[in-house]
Design a protein around this motif. Structure first.
Motif, PDB file in Angstrom:
ATOM      1  N   UNK A 113       0.847  -1.195   0.000  1.00 21.23           N
ATOM      2  CA  UNK A 113       0.000   0.000   0.000  1.00 21.23           C
ATOM      3  C   UNK A 113       0.877   1.237   0.000  1.00 21.23           C
ATOM      4  N   UNK A 114       0.254   2.367  -0.112  1.00 21.73           N
ATOM      5  CA  UNK A 114       0.976   3.635  -0.116  1.00 21.73           C
ATOM      6  C   UNK A 114       0.306   4.573   0.883  1.00 21.73           C
ATOM      7  N   UNK A 115       1.079   5.070   1.840  1.00 27.20           N
ATOM      8  CA  UNK A 115       0.593   6.033   2.823  1.00 27.20           C
ATOM      9  C   UNK A 115       1.149   7.391   2.442  1.00 27.20           C
ATOM     10  N   UNK A 116       0.320   8.195   1.836  1.00 30.21           N
ATOM     11  CA  UNK A 116       0.813   9.474   1.324  1.00 30.21           C
ATOM     12  C   UNK A 116       1.885   9.231   0.285  1.00 30.21           C
ATOM     13  N   UNK A 117       3.093   9.681   0.584  1.00 29.41           N
ATOM     14  CA  UNK A 117       4.221   9.507  -0.331  1.00 29.41           C
ATOM     15  C   UNK A 117       5.077   8.298   0.028  1.00 29.41           C
ATOM     16  N   UNK A 118       4.666   7.531   1.033  1.00 28.28           N
ATOM     17  CA  UNK A 118       5.493   6.441   1.563  1.00 28.28           C
ATOM     18  C   UNK A 118       4.960   5.079   1.118  1.00 28.28           C
ATOM     19  N   UNK A 119       5.814   4.300   0.504  1.00 30.89           N
ATOM     20  CA  UNK A 119       5.440   2.941   0.107  1.00 30.89           C
ATOM     21  C   UNK A 119       5.629   1.990   1.281  1.00 30.89           C
ATOM     22  N   UNK A 120       4.631   1.167   1.549  1.00 31.06           N
ATOM     23  CA  UNK A 120       4.699   0.155   2.608  1.00 31.06           C
ATOM     24  C   UNK A 120       4.718  -1.206   1.915  1.00 31.06           C
ATOM     25  N   UNK A 121       5.790  -1.982   2.077  1.00 29.50           N
ATOM     26  CA  UNK A 121       5.977  -3.194   1.279  1.00 29.50           C
ATOM     27  C   UNK A 121       5.215  -4.416   1.765  1.00 29.50           C
ATOM     28  N   UNK A 122       4.440  -4.271   2.827  1.00 33.77           N
ATOM     29  CA  UNK A 122       3.757  -5.429   3.395  1.00 33.77           C
ATOM     30  C   UNK A 122       2.404  -5.015   3.936  1.00 33.77           C
ATOM     31  N   UNK A 123       1.497  -5.981   4.039  1.00 33.39           N
ATOM     32  CA  UNK A 123       0.201  -5.722   4.664  1.00 33.39           C
ATOM     33  C   UNK A 123       0.252  -5.894   6.179  1.00 33.39           C
ATOM     34  N   UNK A 124       1.410  -6.222   6.716  1.00 34.96           N
ATOM     35  CA  UNK A 124       1.526  -6.528   8.137  1.00 34.96           C
ATOM     36  C   UNK A 124       2.277  -5.422   8.872  1.00 34.96           C
ATOM     37  N   UNK A 125       1.636  -4.875   9.901  1.00 37.77           N
ATOM     38  CA  UNK A 125       2.215  -3.790  10.679  1.00 37.77           C
ATOM     39  C   UNK A 125       2.286  -4.176  12.149  1.00 37.77           C
ATOM     40  N   UNK A 126       3.279  -3.635  12.827  1.00 37.92           N
ATOM     41  CA  UNK A 126       3.420  -3.808  14.271  1.00 37.92           C
ATOM     42  C   UNK A 126       2.730  -2.638  14.959  1.00 37.92           C
ATOM     43  N   UNK A 127       1.757  -2.934  15.800  1.00 43.98           N
ATOM     44  CA  UNK A 127       1.018  -1.876  16.485  1.00 43.98           C
ATOM     45  C   UNK A 127       1.898  -1.181  17.516  1.00 43.98           C
ATOM     46  N   UNK A 128       1.718   0.115  17.713  1.00 41.38           N
ATOM     47  CA  UNK A 128       2.455   0.821  18.767  1.00 41.38           C
ATOM     48  C   UNK A 128       1.905   0.428  20.138  1.00 41.38           C
ATOM     49  N   UNK A 129       2.812   0.055  21.058  1.00 41.70           N
ATOM     50  CA  UNK A 129       2.378  -0.362  22.391  1.00 41.70           C
ATOM     51  C   UNK A 129       3.370   0.132  23.431  1.00 41.70           C
ATOM     52  N   UNK A 130       2.863   0.864  24.417  1.00 41.35           N
ATOM     53  CA  UNK A 130       3.720   1.429  25.459  1.00 41.35           C
ATOM     54  C   UNK A 130       4.420   0.322  26.231  1.00 41.35           C
ATOM     55  N   UNK A 131       5.723   0.492  26.436  1.00 35.85           N
ATOM     56  CA  UNK A 131       6.491  -0.471  27.190  1.00 35.85           C
ATOM     57  C   UNK A 131       6.816  -1.736  26.433  1.00 35.85           C
TER      58      UNK A 131
END
Length: 322
Positions: free
Chosen positions: A1-19
């Motif tokens: 996918x593309x987020x604005x001008x940034x290409x993301x090479x995978x459909x899998x993301x690591x969620x932000x989590x405190x600690x």
């Protein structure tokens, strides 16, 4: 996918989590297939006050791209300034805004998920941050504040009009915190209502869940949170599942322990041995979740104070828990 001008090479993301999602753990997850990583949530106020400890959270691992820094707050001017500071200090590709954290110390200040009760303010925050930085701006939020105000669709539309380049939706309300079951239907409704990319988040516990959540919601990406605790291999497994390939098994326990130790050593390089090992106590117990007869070693883990303690415990695990 593309987020604005940034290409993301995978459909899998690591969620932000405190600690949890410090640079060391993000690096391990990226090596296992997380194509998009986000820092722990970072206080905009602390950044504006130039708090040294907070600045350490901005540190990225070598070659971390695409990468996002997540900030939280409720004052548009402060959030705009913090976004500029975060971008300059980190070199991140994307600024993400936390509008979903359910914890009391965050929402009691009007931050995090509290913004879902004030969509207009949320929109002003996005507008201010978008104007302040030259990189794409995204936001992560929930189904709603409670079951009586499930406003994620309208909320997403307001943020899209304000200029976000993508959104991530957790299928629980703030009132649920992390209990109950995530509602994937609301994520599908958001996807149908906006034109920017959507990450689906909530209840991805095994690799097949990544396939199911994307099929059910039509979302562009699956954002994995608690399902990766002690199990960064879920990204590699989920990638195989999405590709229709056989899901590889978890590595042998000894190899999993070596990965844990490497994570803790990387963390020690960044934040010092004492802090890294204290945080490792929790992470190492996660790595041993479901391992038969690991109770004795978990008791040892929660008493670790040095990297030598980590290595000593690991030698015992490899010897006794094959």
């Amino acid at each position: 996918m593309r987020i604005g001008t940034v290409d993301v090479p995978s459909q899998l993301a690591l969620a932000p989590m405190a600690g949890v999602t410090d640079a060391a753990f993000r690096r391990i997850c990226a090596e296992q297939g997380a194509g998009y990583t986000v820092t722990e949530l970072i206080s905009s106020r602390a950044l504006c006050y130039h708090d040294k400890k907070t600045f350490s959270l901005l540190r990225q691992f070598p070659g971390e791209h695409p990468a996002a820094v997540q900030i939280f707050g409720s004052d548009p001017a402060c959030m705009a300034e913090a976004a500029q500071i975060a971008l300059e200090a980190s070199g991140a590709d994307i600024i993400d805004i936390n509008m979903g954290c359910p914890m009391g110390k965050v929402v009691n200040n009007g931050d995090g998920a509290a913004l879902m009760r004030d969509p207009e303010r949320a929109g002003r925050i996005v507008e201010a941050v978008v104007r302040a930085v030259p990189v794409p701006v995204t936001a992560k939020f929930r189904r709603g504040w409670d079951m009586g105000s499930c406003n994620c669709v309208e909320f997403a539309q307001i943020l899209e009009q304000a200029g976000v380049s993508a959104v991530a939706v957790h299928g629980r309300t703030r009132a649920q915190v992390y209990g109950g079951q995530a509602d994937w239907n609301c994520i599908r409704q958001v996807k149908e209502a906006v034109s920017v990319p959507v990450f689906a988040n909530g209840d991805i516990w095994k690799p097949e869940d990544a396939v199911r959540i994307l099929r059910h919601t039509g979302a562009d990406g699956a954002m994995i949170g608690r399902g990766c605790f002690g199990n960064p291999w879920i990204f590699r497994q989920a990638a195989a599942a999405l590709a229709g390939k056989p899901i590889p098994p978890l590595p042998p326990l000894a190899e999993r322990c070596d990965t844990a130790v490497r994570q803790f050593e990387l963390a020690a390089e960044i934040k010092g041995e004492r802090v890294a090992v204290l945080e490792a106590r929790r992470h190492y117990c996660w790595y041993l979740k479901g391992v038969p007869h690991s109770g004795y070693y978990k008791e040892q883990i929660v008493q670790m104070n040095t990297l030598e303690d980590v290595c000593r415990v690991t030698r015992g695990i490899k010897r006794d828990l094959k």
